[in-house]
Structure formats: C-alpha cells, structure tokens
Design a protein around this motif. Structure first.
Motif, PDB file in Angstrom:
ATOM      1  N   ALA A   9       0.843  -1.203   0.000  1.00 16.45           N
ATOM      2  CA  ALA A   9       0.000   0.000   0.000  1.00 16.45           C
ATOM      3  C   ALA A   9       0.871   1.242   0.000  1.00 16.45           C
ATOM      4  O   ALA A   9       1.998   1.225   0.477  1.00 16.45           O
ATOM      5  N   THR A  10       0.308   2.293  -0.530  1.00 17.10           N
ATOM      6  CA  THR A  10       0.907   3.617  -0.437  1.00 17.10           C
ATOM      7  C   THR A  10      -0.190   4.562   0.016  1.00 17.10           C
ATOM      8  O   THR A  10      -1.379   4.274  -0.146  1.00 17.10           O
ATOM      9  N   PHE A  11       0.201   5.668   0.593  1.00 15.52           N
ATOM     10  CA  PHE A  11      -0.759   6.614   1.134  1.00 15.52           C
ATOM     11  C   PHE A  11      -0.689   7.921   0.349  1.00 15.52           C
ATOM     12  O   PHE A  11       0.399   8.434   0.093  1.00 15.52           O
ATOM     13  N   LEU A  12      -1.847   8.444  -0.011  1.00 15.65           N
ATOM     14  CA  LEU A  12      -1.956   9.746  -0.664  1.00 15.65           C
ATOM     15  C   LEU A  12      -2.963  10.579   0.121  1.00 15.65           C
ATOM     16  O   LEU A  12      -4.031  10.085   0.484  1.00 15.65           O
ATOM     17  N   PRO A  13      -2.655  11.844   0.354  1.00 21.37           N
ATOM     18  CA  PRO A  13      -3.607  12.675   1.090  1.00 21.37           C
ATOM     19  C   PRO A  13      -4.787  13.094   0.215  1.00 21.37           C
ATOM     20  O   PRO A  13      -4.675  13.155  -0.998  1.00 21.37           O
ATOM     21  N   HIS A  14      -5.894  13.344   0.861  1.00 21.24           N
ATOM     22  CA  HIS A  14      -7.064  13.905   0.173  1.00 21.24           C
ATOM     23  C   HIS A  14      -7.527  15.142   0.917  1.00 21.24           C
ATOM     24  O   HIS A  14      -7.292  15.283   2.110  1.00 21.24           O
ATOM     25  N   THR A  15      -8.145  16.049   0.202  1.00 18.47           N
ATOM     26  CA  THR A  15      -8.741  17.232   0.829  1.00 18.47           C
ATOM     27  C   THR A  15     -10.260  17.178   0.758  1.00 18.47           C
ATOM     28  O   THR A  15     -10.940  17.890   1.486  1.00 18.47           O
ATOM     29  N   ASP A  16     -10.772  16.338  -0.120  1.00 16.56           N
ATOM     30  CA  ASP A  16     -12.211  16.143  -0.286  1.00 16.56           C
ATOM     31  C   ASP A  16     -12.402  14.650  -0.561  1.00 16.56           C
ATOM     32  O   ASP A  16     -12.185  14.196  -1.683  1.00 16.56           O
ATOM     33  N   PRO A  17     -12.769  13.883   0.459  1.00 16.09           N
ATOM     34  CA  PRO A  17     -12.836  12.433   0.272  1.00 16.09           C
ATOM     35  C   PRO A  17     -13.785  11.997  -0.842  1.00 16.09           C
ATOM     36  O   PRO A  17     -13.481  11.059  -1.577  1.00 16.09           O
ATOM     37  N   ASP A  18     -14.910  12.672  -0.999  1.00 14.46           N
ATOM     38  CA  ASP A  18     -15.860  12.275  -2.045  1.00 14.46           C
ATOM     39  C   ASP A  18     -15.292  12.532  -3.441  1.00 14.46           C
ATOM     40  O   ASP A  18     -15.444  11.716  -4.343  1.00 14.46           O
ATOM     41  N   ALA A  70      -1.909  15.456   7.218  1.00 12.54           N
ATOM     42  CA  ALA A  70      -1.341  16.092   8.415  1.00 12.54           C
ATOM     43  C   ALA A  70      -2.152  15.879   9.679  1.00 12.54           C
ATOM     44  O   ALA A  70      -2.252  16.771  10.518  1.00 12.54           O
ATOM     45  N   VAL A  71      -2.733  14.699   9.866  1.00 14.62           N
ATOM     46  CA  VAL A  71      -3.492  14.442  11.090  1.00 14.62           C
ATOM     47  C   VAL A  71      -2.648  13.758  12.161  1.00 14.62           C
ATOM     48  O   VAL A  71      -3.099  13.589  13.279  1.00 14.62           O
ATOM     49  N   ASP A  72      -1.429  13.398  11.820  1.00 15.96           N
ATOM     50  CA  ASP A  72      -0.534  12.791  12.796  1.00 15.96           C
ATOM     51  C   ASP A  72      -0.283  13.793  13.927  1.00 15.96           C
ATOM     52  O   ASP A  72       0.119  14.933  13.668  1.00 15.96           O
ATOM     53  N   PRO A  73      -0.495  13.406  15.172  1.00 13.40           N
ATOM     54  CA  PRO A  73      -0.308  14.360  16.270  1.00 13.40           C
ATOM     55  C   PRO A  73       1.140  14.831  16.430  1.00 13.40           C
ATOM     56  O   PRO A  73       1.391  15.848  17.069  1.00 13.40           O
ATOM     57  N   GLU A 115       4.654  22.390   9.939  1.00  8.16           N
ATOM     58  CA  GLU A 115       4.679  21.269   8.999  1.00  8.16           C
ATOM     59  C   GLU A 115       3.327  21.115   8.309  1.00  8.16           C
ATOM     60  O   GLU A 115       3.271  20.848   7.108  1.00  8.16           O
ATOM     61  N   ARG A 116       2.246  21.314   9.042  1.00 10.12           N
ATOM     62  CA  ARG A 116       0.903  21.256   8.440  1.00 10.12           C
ATOM     63  C   ARG A 116       0.753  22.314   7.347  1.00 10.12           C
ATOM     64  O   ARG A 116       0.224  22.041   6.277  1.00 10.12           O
ATOM     65  N   ALA A 176     -14.534  14.829   6.580  1.00 10.03           N
ATOM     66  CA  ALA A 176     -13.197  14.966   6.001  1.00 10.03           C
ATOM     67  C   ALA A 176     -12.211  13.989   6.625  1.00 10.03           C
ATOM     68  O   ALA A 176     -11.112  13.797   6.110  1.00 10.03           O
ATOM     69  N   MET A 177     -12.585  13.359   7.739  1.00  9.31           N
ATOM     70  CA  MET A 177     -11.703  12.412   8.427  1.00  9.31           C
ATOM     71  C   MET A 177     -11.994  10.981   7.988  1.00  9.31           C
ATOM     72  O   MET A 177     -12.330  10.112   8.775  1.00  9.31           O
TER      73      MET A 177
END
Length: 140
Positions: free
Chosen positions: A11-20, A64-67, A73-74, A42-43
């Motif tokens: 797997a690879t991870f890509l960020p989204h700003t609008d999940p739909d 950028a949801v990592d605490p 950085e965000r 959005a989460m």
C-alpha cells in the motif's frame, strides 16, 4: 532466493482534501475498486486499488493528522499539496492513450498529454482532486 526477494508493495498513502471527490477520481476515472472506507466527513481513510490486484492498494487519507506534526509542517504540507508537489503515484496501463482519454473525459486536471519520453516510456499525467500527481506509464 533471499528474504529481500519476497518484498512487494502492499500500500501507499496519498492525502485527500475532499474524500468524495478523491473517491470519484480513483473509482470512476481510474476504475479502481473501493476496498475500505472508514471514518466520516473529512476524516475518512479510503482504500482503493486496481481490480484483480488485491495485494496493491492506495489509502486516501486526511493530510497532516498525525499528532506529531507541527503547525508549521501542516502549513508546508498544505502549501505543497496546493502546488501539486507533495505526493505522486505512478500507475501503468497497456494503452496509455486509452487510459488518458478515459481520465480526461472525467474532467480531471490534465498535467501532461500522452508523450513518448526520451528515456523510453510513453506516459501522461494528471492531478487528482487533492493536487497529487498521478502519472500513467504505458506497459512495455
């Protein structure tokens, strides 16, 4: 054969700003199947992947949801996503021109029409709804 010969991409991870919007791009424009969709609003973490390849997935996630990430950085991540310089995924297809036509018809943001590259591949590129670069190479 060594243990390293058995390593594969899972797997690879890509960020989204609008999940739909991201879900529509990866499912409808690219034809990926949805494997998991958890969270809400959005989460959401949405796992998609190519049909017939159950061992390969892309996880679309809120950025950028990592605490452990600082506010600076965000901001940097948000700025890079807006410019399309934060994340890239490279896909392959047997016919890049047909893949391009399908994705372009969906209204996706075209970065590069299909072209023969000097390093021996034919490819094209789009931006997904979050600004991630999606390149499609033609399989040899």
């Amino acid at each position: 054969m060594t243990a390293m010969d058995n390593i594969t991409i899972s797997a690879t991870f890509l960020p989204h700003t609008d999940p739909d919007a991201s879900l529509a791009f990866y499912r409808d424009a690219l034809g990926f199947e949805v494997r998991n969709d958890v969270g809400r609003g959005a989460m959401r973490w949405i796992t998609v992947g190519p049909a017939g390849q159950p061992g390969v997935s892309i996880v679309l996630h809120p950025p950028a949801v990592d605490p452990g990430i600082t506010d600076d950085e965000r901001r940097t991540i948000t700025e890079m996503m807006a410019k399309g310089t934060y994340a890239t995924v490279i896909l392959s297809a047997p016919d890049v021109d047909a893949a391009f036509a399908r994705v372009e018809a969906s209204g996706a943001d075209v970065v590069q029409e299909p072209v023969d590259q000097p390093y021996g591949i034919r490819d094209c590129a789009f931006r997904d709804p979050a600004g991630n670069t999606v390149r499609i190479n033609q399989q040899p």
